[in-house]
Design a protein around this motif. Structure first.
Motif, PDB file in Angstrom:
ATOM      1  N   ALA A  55      59.039  87.067  26.028  1.00  0.00           N
ATOM      2  CA  ALA A  55      59.800  86.949  27.122  1.00  0.00           C
ATOM      3  C   ALA A  55      61.132  86.648  26.467  1.00  0.00           C
ATOM      4  CB  ALA A  55      59.585  85.985  28.222  1.00  0.00           C
ATOM      5  N   LYS A  56      61.270  85.662  25.852  1.00  0.00           N
ATOM      6  CA  LYS A  56      62.863  85.286  24.921  1.00  0.00           C
ATOM      7  C   LYS A  56      63.172  86.426  24.394  1.00  0.00           C
ATOM      8  CE  LYS A  56      61.847  80.286  24.529  1.00  0.00           C
ATOM      9  NZ  LYS A  56      61.393  79.262  23.808  1.00  0.00           N
ATOM     10  N   LEU A  57      62.641  86.971  23.686  1.00  0.00           N
ATOM     11  CA  LEU A  57      62.982  88.250  22.878  1.00  0.00           C
ATOM     12  C   LEU A  57      63.490  89.354  23.622  1.00  0.00           C
ATOM     13  CD1 LEU A  57      60.386  88.594  19.884  1.00  0.00           C
ATOM     14  CD2 LEU A  57      62.667  87.996  19.498  1.00  0.00           C
ATOM     15  N   ALA A  60      66.780  88.096  24.932  1.00  0.00           N
ATOM     16  CA  ALA A  60      67.870  88.312  23.959  1.00  0.00           C
ATOM     17  C   ALA A  60      68.258  89.853  23.574  1.00  0.00           C
ATOM     18  CB  ALA A  60      67.273  87.652  22.525  1.00  0.00           C
ATOM     19  N   ALA A  61      67.410  90.827  23.512  1.00  0.00           N
ATOM     20  CA  ALA A  61      67.512  92.171  23.594  1.00  0.00           C
ATOM     21  C   ALA A  61      68.418  92.716  24.579  1.00  0.00           C
ATOM     22  CB  ALA A  61      66.351  92.866  23.433  1.00  0.00           C
ATOM     23  N   ASN A  66      73.711  94.483  26.751  1.00  0.00           N
ATOM     24  CA  ASN A  66      74.781  94.393  27.708  1.00  0.00           C
ATOM     25  C   ASN A  66      76.236  94.044  27.009  1.00  0.00           C
ATOM     26  OD1 ASN A  66      72.952  94.522  29.955  1.00  0.00           O
ATOM     27  ND2 ASN A  66      72.960  92.362  30.171  1.00  0.00           N
ATOM     28  N   ASN A  67      76.097  93.180  26.101  1.00  0.00           N
ATOM     29  CA  ASN A  67      77.303  92.697  25.261  1.00  0.00           C
ATOM     30  C   ASN A  67      77.839  94.337  24.625  1.00  0.00           C
ATOM     31  OD1 ASN A  67      77.483  90.388  25.887  1.00  0.00           O
ATOM     32  ND2 ASN A  67      76.459  89.632  24.117  1.00  0.00           N
TER      33      ASN A  67
END
Length: 103
Positions: A55-57, A60-61, A66-67
């Motif tokens: 879930a954290k990965l 982060a992806a 988005n960036n």
């Protein structure tokens, strides 16, 4: 003859359907038993930690994507602005100033 196939044909089809249902039940039970054997010695604490890591990965992806999309959008906006400025400058250079003429 037709009466024979009508009566016994239906019974034979029904019995065939019953045997098919039993075979499907046995196959499903065998699959469930195989799954139970495969997860018998599984450490569920480790599985929960791995799911949190996944879930954290994913988060982060998504943030990185988005960036990246924002950077692409900004660069496209800059390119459009530059193109508009160049076009305005080209148009300004071809326009001749109005001369005052006395009458």
């Amino acid at each position: 003859m037709v009466n024979f196939f009508g009566t016994y044909g239906g019974l034979i089809c029904g019995f065939g359907g019953f045997l098919t249902a039993i075979a499907a039940l046995l196959y499903a039970r065998a699959r469930v038993a195989e799954f139970e054997r495969s997860v018998l010695d599984l450490d569920w604490q480790q599985v929960s930690e791995l799911s949190l890591d996944v879930a954290k990965l994913k988060k982060a992806a998504q943030k990185w994507q988005n960036n990246d999309n924002a950077n692409v959008k900004v660069s496209q906006k800059d390119l459009i602005e530059r193109a508009l400025m160049e076009r305005m400058l080209q148009q300004n250079s071809t326009v001749q100033p109005i001369r005052k003429v006395e009458m």
